[in-house]
Enzyme design. Sequence first.
Site, short mmCIF file in Angstrom:
data_model
loop_
_atom_site.label_atom_id
_atom_site.label_comp_id
_atom_site.label_asym_id
_atom_site.label_seq_id
_atom_site.Cartn_x
_atom_site.Cartn_y
_atom_site.Cartn_z
N ARG A 196 -5.76 -6.22 -9.64
CA ARG A 196 -6.00 -5.41 -10.84
C ARG A 196 -6.74 -6.27 -11.85
O ARG A 196 -6.61 -7.50 -11.85
CB ARG A 196 -4.67 -4.92 -11.44
CG ARG A 196 -3.82 -4.08 -10.48
CD ARG A 196 -2.48 -3.74 -11.13
NE ARG A 196 -1.64 -2.92 -10.24
CZ ARG A 196 -0.75 -3.40 -9.39
NH1 ARG A 196 -0.57 -4.71 -9.31
NH2 ARG A 196 -0.04 -2.59 -8.63
N LYS A 241 1.98 -6.05 -12.03
CA LYS A 241 2.55 -4.79 -12.48
C LYS A 241 4.01 -4.71 -12.05
O LYS A 241 4.35 -5.02 -10.91
CB LYS A 241 1.76 -3.61 -11.91
CG LYS A 241 2.13 -2.27 -12.51
CD LYS A 241 1.18 -1.18 -12.05
CE LYS A 241 1.50 0.15 -12.72
NZ LYS A 241 0.58 1.22 -12.29
N HIS A 299 -11.32 -0.64 -11.34
CA HIS A 299 -10.26 -0.34 -10.37
C HIS A 299 -10.84 0.19 -9.06
O HIS A 299 -10.18 0.12 -8.01
CB HIS A 299 -9.27 0.67 -10.96
CG HIS A 299 -7.86 0.44 -10.51
ND1 HIS A 299 -7.14 -0.68 -10.83
CD2 HIS A 299 -7.03 1.20 -9.74
CE1 HIS A 299 -5.93 -0.61 -10.29
NE2 HIS A 299 -5.84 0.52 -9.63
N HIS A 339 2.18 -2.87 -4.22
CA HIS A 339 2.77 -1.54 -4.41
C HIS A 339 4.25 -1.56 -4.05
O HIS A 339 4.64 -2.09 -3.01
CB HIS A 339 2.06 -0.51 -3.52
CG HIS A 339 0.69 -0.15 -3.99
ND1 HIS A 339 -0.24 0.48 -3.19
CD2 HIS A 339 0.08 -0.34 -5.19
CE1 HIS A 339 -1.35 0.68 -3.88
NE2 HIS A 339 -1.18 0.19 -5.08
#
Length: 495
Positions: free
Chosen positions: A336, A361, A425, A451
């Site tokens: 990212r 994240k 992105h 993720h």
Amino acid sequence: MNQKDVLYLNQRTYEGSDYCVLYFKSNEALLDRIANNSWIKWHPEMKAYTTPIKHNTIGLLQDVFEDIAHVSTKYYQAEIKGYTEKTVIGDKIYFKGILEPKNKVGGIMLVPYKKNNERLIIIKYKYNKRANQVLVKNKYARWNAIVKDFTLLPKLSILYHFIDSVSEDLKIRLHNELKITDHRIIQKLYEQEYVKDRFFKSVPLAFLKFMQLKGYSENTINTYYYFVLRFINCYKHNSIDEINSFDSEVINKYHELMQGEKAYSFATINQSVNAIKLYYRGYVKRELEVNEVIRPKVGKQLPKVWSKEEIGQILQSTENSKHKALLSLLYGSGLRIGEVLNLKLNDIDSKRMRIRVLAGKGNKDRYSILGSSILDTLRDYYKEYKPTNYLFEGQFGGKYSATSAGKVLKKAIEQSGVQKRGGLHSLRHSFATHLLESGTDIRYIQELLGHSSSKTTDIYTYVSNRYLEMIKSPLDDLIIKKDVKLASEQQTKEI
């Protein structure tokens, strides 16, 4: 003699009733006159001051504003174009009054400075005469002959008063190494974009403190603050206490109006719902039932992906070694933009060919891959720029900005001739899609991307060509059969 402001009248029908709508540029004299005439009321749904239409409405309005404005009926019967918070009248834009942006003369960045025992805040800006005049006249800014810039003493009280005194004219940004925790200053920075008329309401500081204590990211706090600020200022003549007592029906109506303006995506309106729900739960201490707050349905949007050839064109068009290294890392390692900008020099492990991503994240650490071609590109960049702390540093030191990175990509796309548009992105999306197409197990891709759920990674199966290329359209069979039949008929004729 000063030219009078123009107040345009327009006839509108809302829920079966006819209204005369007043459009004008924000002006204290006009607002004072309106406040003294209670029959002119703010209409939250139309986001403008209105009055019911009677036989003498226009004449009354002309009498009320005669000495301070010209009341125009030129567009009284016209269909006026309206969108978001603006209305277009003729060739001019008139704001409806939710959050009216200010016209500023320039922008500045406040940069921390430390040398020996001296500490200062340097005011960096691209020179223009009007911005310079603002700083010359400001009593808090002092010219420093040594650093050859205007400077501030590093005291919170001085910083607060400086921001307050120049925010009318200058857009203020903080260097990423200037950490400010004072809630009043943060509030000033969040609200500096907008005109503050007599009815402007700030978001309660307690809500800002609540979000910080909960550990929300700076971007999330900024976004949620904006949506709550927009919400409370939509109801100009309601106090904060009255707004705090609103029920779900009012909030639903508010978001229906946002949706009706067709200027916000469903995803954006969902952000507004989340922000306002958090405001009532965290600050007001009132829990709004989820099923009472109507959410627009967000359709499944496939990620924008470039082909390998298009990625190659974009990278080849980038001659600057820093820009090439930045874009190569975004695509080649699937990070990212925030993760790339947070990288420090010791996060690049050239022996193990890994990149360490700290506090990604969800505040999770992980490793991603470092390709040999990326390493070569990074070495070329390092030799030329010699960053000292962060891998990519800004003009005044510290982290490179996401805004600058976005401009780098935009320029590269334009120079490459690639027609397909996308953002930073999209490079990460392309990384994941190309790995999937090359046969990489989706579980490994999930780990590389960071993720939490495999469902998030599964989206790339919808854009991958790996399986689509193996599927034959049924139309092809019809065409083949048609060709066989024609060939058979031709043979028969020849016999």
